[in-house]
Enzyme design. Structure first.
Site, short mmCIF file in Angstrom:
data_model
loop_
_atom_site.label_atom_id
_atom_site.label_comp_id
_atom_site.label_asym_id
_atom_site.label_seq_id
_atom_site.Cartn_x
_atom_site.Cartn_y
_atom_site.Cartn_z
N ASN A 1 48.05 36.21 42.85
CA ASN A 1 48.30 36.61 44.24
C ASN A 1 49.75 36.40 44.66
OD1 ASN A 1 45.54 37.33 44.84
ND2 ASN A 1 45.09 35.15 44.82
N ARG B 1 58.98 35.59 59.12
CA ARG B 1 60.19 35.07 58.49
C ARG B 1 60.81 36.17 57.64
NH1 ARG B 1 58.36 34.77 53.32
NH2 ARG B 1 56.18 34.18 52.99
#
Length: 644
Positions: free
Chosen positions: A260, A317
Site C-alpha cells: 500500500n 500536506r
C-alpha cells in the site's frame, strides 16, 4: 529555476508588492525529508526569506539539508517519539531560533492539528492548512462524512470508529462482505492499513493496524470499508488560498505500489479522459472548499476499470510525488505554499493550468527488492552518484556519499524524476537515469524500478494496484537472461578477468599488453550453474546489463575439474529456525520455550522503518529456545527462535 525540464516562472513572486519585505524572514524546516532541500533552495534572500533553520535529531546532523540550512537545532535522539514527534522539543527549537514560519514537509507532524494549533498560539505561521482543515481531513472517518456531504463519491463502508472487539468486527464485515480494508483513522503513507479476506485476517489486521497507527501517529482508532479489488490509485493535486479560491492541478497516477505504499508515479495518467479528469478535479475542489482549505493538498481516489472513482482520503500536506505535478504544470508548489501562508491570492485561474509533457517519478529506496518487493536495508553509502547531469532529470534527496541509512526512518533514498515532451520520452529518460544512478553500501530497489518501467504492461499503461504481484507472482527475481545474454555476460567476465590478471603483472610505466589467444585458453566460467569453456578471446562487444548484478565465477580448467569435489554449502533449513529478514526492533514476542506452535502461528513481530512485520512458524513444533526479547534491536539474519 528549472523543474525537471519545465521552466518555473517566479518573476511574479519576486516582484509582488511587499513580498521582499515580508514578515516571514526566518523559516524553520522541521523534519528530515527530500522536500526540505527544495524548501531550503527556494528560501533565499531574493524571495525575502532570509534565514532557514533545520530541526533534526542526533543521527542526521551530517545530512545534506542540515548543511544547507543557516543553522540547525538538535531536538533529540533517533527514535521518533523522542525527536520528530516530540512537540515540546520542536517548539523549544522554534523559540530558540526565533522562527516566524514552519514548513513541516511530509510525515510525522505535518498533518497534526495539535502541532498547527501550538504554532498558531505562539504566533508562528504554519506553512500549510489551518487546524480545522487538518482535523477534518486528517481523520478518515470525519473526512468521509464531509466528502459525502460535499457530494464526493465515497467507498461503501462503516461510518464510524470500529472498536477492538470481535462483535464490531463481525458486524462490519457482515454488512460489507469480504474483502475489506482496515485503515488507521489518522493514518497515511500506507501505514496502519491492512486488507483482510477472512475472519482470521481481520483480527490480525486490526491488531497490527492499531499498533502501527499508535506508533506512527499516536492515534490507534480504526475504520473499515469495502476493499475495491484491482483498482487504479489516482490522485488530484489541489491548491487553495485564504480568499476562497481553489484550483485542481491535474492528476497523478500512483498505482504501482507495494504494501500500500507508492513506488512509481506519473503525471498525467494514461487512463483518464478529459471528462473524467474534470469530474475528479471538480469533486476534489468541492471537498477543499467544504473545509475552507488553504494550501497545497491532495485528494486521493480509487478508480475502477469502468472509470468510476471513489474518494479515498485527503492529504493535508505536500505529497512525496509533488515534483511530477510541478513538471507538467510549471508551478512550484513549495513557493505557492509559502505565498498562500503569507496571505496572497492565487495567481492563476483554472483555465491557466496546462498539461505540458509527461513526468515520471521513481522512489529510490534502501530496500532489498528480492524480499517481498522491498524489505529495508541499512548501512553507510560508500559510493553515491546521482544522474543529475542528464537532461530532463531531477533528483530530490537528503543524503550524500557517506550518509547512514538507519532503522528509525523511512528507507527512501531519493525521488528520481524524469520529464519529457511525451510519455515515451519520459520513460526513455527515466531508463537512462536509473542506468546512471550509482549506489553502493546498501541494497537498493533500482533493479526493480528499471524492470517496471520497461515492462510491456507498464509501457502500455495496463496497470493497477495489483501490478507487482500479478507480474511477479513468485516475487521479483531480477533481470531474466536469455541464452545470448548469458554468453555475452560470460564473454565479458572472461575479458575482465584476463585484463585484471595482466594489470596485476604490469610494472609502473610499462606499456599495456594486448590479450592473446593463449591468455584466455583454459578458462571455465560459470553463472547460474551454467559452465562454459573459453577457447579463444577476440574483441568482444558486450550488451549493457544495467542496474543488475550477476555472480560469475572464472576458473581454470584444473580448478573447474576439481570443483565437483568442493560442493557448495547447502541452504540452511529454515523450517526449524526463525531469522530476522531485515534489521529492526522486536516489538513483541508471542512464545516461550516449551510452547507448541502451529504452521503460520505468529512467533514475534519486528518493526523496521515504521512498519510492523509478523514472523510466523514454518511448521508445527515445540519451541526449543527464544533468542530475542521485546525492545531489542536485531540485524538481518539474526537468530530469533529455534524449534525442535
Amino acid at each position: 529555476p528549472s523543474v525537471g525540464g519545465a521552466q518555473v516562472n517566479v518573476l511574479e513572486v519576486r516582484g509582488e508588492r511587499g513580498l521582499r519585505n515580508t514578515a516571514i524572514v526566518h523559516v524553520s524546516v522541521v523534519f528530515r525529508t527530500p522536500t526540505h532541500l527544495w524548501v531550503l533552495q527556494v528560501s533565499y534572500p531574493e524571495w525575502g526569506l532570509f534565514h532557514t533553520c533545520a530541526c533534526v535529531c542526533v543521527c542526521v546532523f551530517p545530512q545534506v539539508h542540515v548543511k544547507m540550512a543557516d543553522e540547525a537545532v538538535c531536538v533529540g535522539p533517533a527514535p521518533t517519539s523522542k525527536s520528530y514527534l516530540n512537540m515540546d522539543a520542536i517548539m523549544d527549537a522554534i523559540r530558540q531560533t526565533g522562527a516566524q514560519a514552519v514548513h513541516p514537509g511530509y510525515g510525522f507532524l505535518s498533518e497534526n492539528k495539535e502541532f498547527a494549533r501550538r504554532l498558531a498560539a505562539e504566533g508562528v505561521t504554519f506553512i500549510g492548512p489551518d487546524t480545522h482543515a487538518i482535523q477534518a481531513m486528517g481523520d478518515k472517518i470525519e473526512s468521509k462524512l464531509i466528502a459525502k456531504a460535499a457530494r464526493v463519491n465515497t467507498i461503501p463502508g462503516f461510518d464510524g470508529v470500529v472498536k477492538w472487539r470481535r462483535a464490531d468486527e463481525c458486524r462490519c464485515v457482515c454488512l460489507l462482505g469480504y474483502p475489506v480494508m482496515i485503515k488507521a483513522s489518522a493514518g497515511g503513507g500506507g501505514k496502519g492499513m491492512r486488507i483482510a479476506w477472512s475472519d482470521d485476517e481481520t483480527r490480525e489486521g486490526f491488531r497490527f493496524s492499531s499498533q502501527e497507527a499508535a506508533s506512527s501517529f499516536g492515534d490507534d482508532r480504526l475504520l473499515i470499508e469495502k476493499y475495491i479489488d484491482n483498482p487504479r490509485h489516482i490522485e488530484i493535486q489541489v491548491l487553495a488560498d485564504k480568499h476562497g479560491n481553489a484550483l485542481w492541478l491535474n492528476e497523478r497516477e500512483c498505482s504501482i505500489q507495494r504494501r500500500n505504499q507508492k513506488v512509481v508515479e506519473e503525471a498525467p495518467s494514461t487512463f483518464l479522459d478529459p471528462a473524467t479528469r474534470r469530474a475528479m478535479g471538480e469533486q476534489a475542489v468541492s471537498l477543499a472548499k467544504a473545509v475552507q482549505y488553504s494550501s497545497a493538498g491532495t485528494v486521493e481516489f480509487l478508480v475502477d476499470s469502468k472509470k468510476n472513482f471513489y474518494f479515498l482520503e485527503m492529504n493535508t500536506r505536500l505529497q512525496v510525488e509533488h515534483p511530477i505535478t510541478e513538471c507538467i504544470t510549471g508551478l512550484d508548489l513549495v513557493q505557492q505554499m509559502i505565498r498562500i501562508a503569507k496571505g496572497y491570492k492565487l495567481q492563476h485561474k483554472q483555465e491557466d493550468i496546462p498539461i505540458n509533457g509527461w513526468a515520471i517519478e521513481s522512489r529510490v529506496y534502501a530496500e532489498d527488492p528480492y524480499k517481498s518487493f522491498g524489505l529495508p536495508s541499512i548501512g553507510r553509502l560508500s559510493q553515491y552518484e546521482e544522474p543529475v547531469r542528464l537532461s530532463g532529470v531531477r533528483v530530490d534527496s537528503g543524503i550524500q556519499e557517506g550518509s547512514d541509512i538507519s532503522i528509525y526512518y523511512d528507507p527512501m533514498i531519493s525521488k528520481l524524476v524524469a520529464y519529457g515532451a511525451s510519455r515515451a520520452d519520459a520513460l526513455k529518460k527515466m531508463e537512462a537515469a536509473l542506468d546512471n544512478y550509482v549506489i553502493r553500501g546498501v541494497t537498493h530497489n533500482i533493479p526493480l524500478l528499471r524492470e517496471i518501467i520497461v515492462h510491456p504492461r507498464f509501457v502500455a499503461g495496463d496497470i493497477s494496484t495489483n501490478f507487482l504481484p500479478e507480474v511477479y507472482p513468485d516475487g521479483f527475481k531480477g533481470h531474466p537472461l536469455s541464452a545470448g545474454d548469458r554468453r555475452e555476460l560470460l564473454a565479458a567476465a572472461a575479458a575482465l578477468h584476463i585484463a585484471a590478471q595482466l594489470r596485476s603483472q604490469r610494472f609502473l610505466g610499462e606499456q599495456s599488453r594486448w590479450l592473446s589467444r593463449h591468455s584466455v585458453q583454459g578458462l571455465v566460467l560459470a553463472i547460474h550453474n551454467f559452465l562454459i569453456r573459453v577457447c579463444v578471446c577476440v574483441c568482444v562487444c558486450v550488451k549493457h546489463f544495467p542496474c543488475v548484478q550477476f555472480k560469475v565465477r572464472v576458473l581454470s580448467v584444473l580448478a573447474a575439474s576439481l570443483s565437483k569435489h568442493m560442493p557448495e554449502k547447502l541452504p540452511e533449513d529454515t523450517s526449524s529456525i526463525l531469522r530476522s529478514p531485515m534489521p529492526g526492533t522486536v516489538v513483541g514476542v508471542a512464545v516461550k520455550p516449551g510452547d507448541t506452535v502451529a504452521v503460520g502461528q505468529e512467533i514475534c513481530v519486528i518493526e523496521a522503518m515504521k512498519m510492523q512485520n509478523s514472523m510466523t512458524a514454518a511448521k508445527t513444533a515445540k519451541v526449543k529456545s527464544v533468542h530475542c526479547k521485546t525492545g531489542e534491536t536485531v540485524g538481518e539474519g539474526d537468530l530469533l527462535v529455534e524449534l525442535e
